[in-house]
Design a protein around this motif. Structure first.
Motif, PDB file in Angstrom:
ATOM      1  N   LEU A  39       0.851  -1.424  -0.366  1.00 47.98           N
ATOM      2  CA  LEU A  39       0.116   0.271  -0.016  1.00 47.98           C
ATOM      3  C   LEU A  39       0.650   0.655  -0.236  1.00 47.98           C
ATOM      4  N   VAL A  40       0.770   2.486  -1.104  1.00 47.55           N
ATOM      5  CA  VAL A  40       1.223   3.124  -1.224  1.00 47.55           C
ATOM      6  C   VAL A  40       0.510   4.843  -0.489  1.00 47.55           C
ATOM      7  N   ARG A  41       1.083   5.391  -0.393  1.00 46.69           N
ATOM      8  CA  ARG A  41       0.719   6.966   0.020  1.00 46.69           C
ATOM      9  C   ARG A  41       1.124   7.491  -0.978  1.00 46.69           C
ATOM     10  N   VAL A  42       0.509   7.652  -1.734  1.00 41.84           N
ATOM     11  CA  VAL A  42       0.903   8.694  -3.776  1.00 41.84           C
ATOM     12  C   VAL A  42       1.374  10.512  -2.517  1.00 41.84           C
ATOM     13  N   MET A  43       2.354  10.320  -2.900  1.00 39.46           N
ATOM     14  CA  MET A  43       2.461  11.498  -2.352  1.00 39.46           C
ATOM     15  C   MET A  43       2.690  12.830  -4.186  1.00 39.46           C
TER      16      MET A  43
END
Length: 357
Positions: A39-43
């Motif tokens: 799961l990637v926290r999109v920056m």
């Protein structure tokens, strides 16, 4: 279920396109990564030409938006959680995301040309949602750690940069070559950096917009040609002593630019076709191609480029921030897309920040 994670909320914001020119901010559940996903926290997410095409027309060739969709595929972020089977990444890792997850078992995948996989699931290509969201779940082998010195913006731009790398590889671009690039939108601009990384001595670019030509100079183009003011083919011949370019990239998706790219080549030159024109058929000078033994290469996305791209960008060969003109938070995605669509003379590259600046 994931085995390790940072603090992750249950819901997130998403910018959802319901119709052409109609993007709305909605609340959605945060996806749970599968065993082989992170799961990637999109920056940071770049707005791509394909995003604009879907926004303006609702389709690109056979890919038609038939239900609400999340756009955006040029992205980077922070690993927030890992599935049970993921051993190569951990929560907190800063990463670039390669947006096309392929099957890994077909002939194309097995031979290393996985960009031609018929079962690819590519972010923001119908029916798959993209990255204008706060979190995405994606298979771990398409997620690549980035060093601290590489910004999230630069890591997101590794996606269009990969197209330039692939075009250079396909055409066999060699040190000392003269490279002509027709059209310096974001892909053409990053292709300048790819040309430099592959050792091109002279990089000649053409475009219609002064702001893009200025960005091209900052990124390392040795000569810029405003196609509104002079004939690109004549000028390229002059700059090469009448010989022509060794390699040409057509990145604009413009029929005239493609014809000019072909005509600008020397005998035995090579042409990489990157841009997709609106029509299926374009007239090309076949006797010129045959008589001069021109090699022509189609370029579809990229394969096996992400680690190399990250390495090149981390070396600070060029500052891709030179092409970023606009920055918006996720809540302003509608405004960002309209601006990018209608303000092409002043807007080159727009970045969306799903979790704030």
């Amino acid at each position: 279920m994931s085995t390790s994670q940072l603090t992750v909320p249950q819901t997130m914001k998403a910018a959802v396109m319901h119709d052409i020119y109609d993007i709305r901010i909605e609340e959605r559940p945060v996806p749970e990564p599968a065993d082989d996903e992170v799961l990637v926290r999109v920056m940071a997410v770049g707005i791509c030409g394909s995003d604009l095409h879907y926004f303006e027309h609702g389709r690109i060739g056979p890919y038609v938006v038939k239900q609400p969709i999340v756009l955006g595929h040029e992205c980077s972020g922070i690993v927030a959680a890992c599935g049970r089977g993921v051993k190569t990444l951990k929560p907190g890792d800063r990463v670039a995301v390669e947006p096309g997850v392929t099957c890994g078992t077909c002939d194309a995948c097995k031979t290393g040309r996985y960009n031609l996989c018929p079962d690819v699931r590519f972010l923001a290509t119908p029916p798959y949602d993209g990255a204008f969201v706060q979190y995405i779940a994606i298979r771990h082998d398409f997620v690549f750690p980035i060093p601290d010195e590489l910004s999230f913006e630069e890591a997101a731009l590794n996606e269009p940069f990969s197209v330039g790398i692939h075009a250079a590889k396909r055409s066999g671009l060699r040190p000392g070559s003269t490279l002509a690039i027709m059209g310096v939108g974001p892909v053409g601009l990053t292709a300048i950096v790819a040309g430099r990384a592959f050792g091109a001595r002279d990089i000649i670019v053409t475009d219609l917009e002064p702001i893009r030509l200025e960005a091209a100079r900052k990124l390392g183009a040795t000569h810029t040609i405003n196609a509104r003011e002079e004939d690109p083919v004549v000028r390229i011949k002059e700059l090469t002593g009448g010989r022509g370019a060794d390699v040409a990239f057509e990145t604009a998706g413009n029929p005239k630019a493609l014809q000019n790219a072909l005509a600008s080549l020397r005998r035995g030159g090579k042409l990489s076709i990157v841009g997709l024109p609106p029509q299926d058929e374009i007239g090309l000078n076949i006797p010129f191609i045959a008589d001069n033994e021109i090699d022509i290469y189609g370029v579809f996305r990229y394969a096996n480029t992400y680690p190399q791209g990250i390495s090149i960008l981390s070396s600070k060969l060029a500052d891709l921030n030179a092409m970023i003109t606009d920055r918006f938070e996720l809540r302003d995605t509608q405004q960002a897309m309209v601006n990018a669509s209608t303000n092409k003379s002043a807007s080159v590259k727009t970045i969306i920040y799903p979790n704030g600046f």
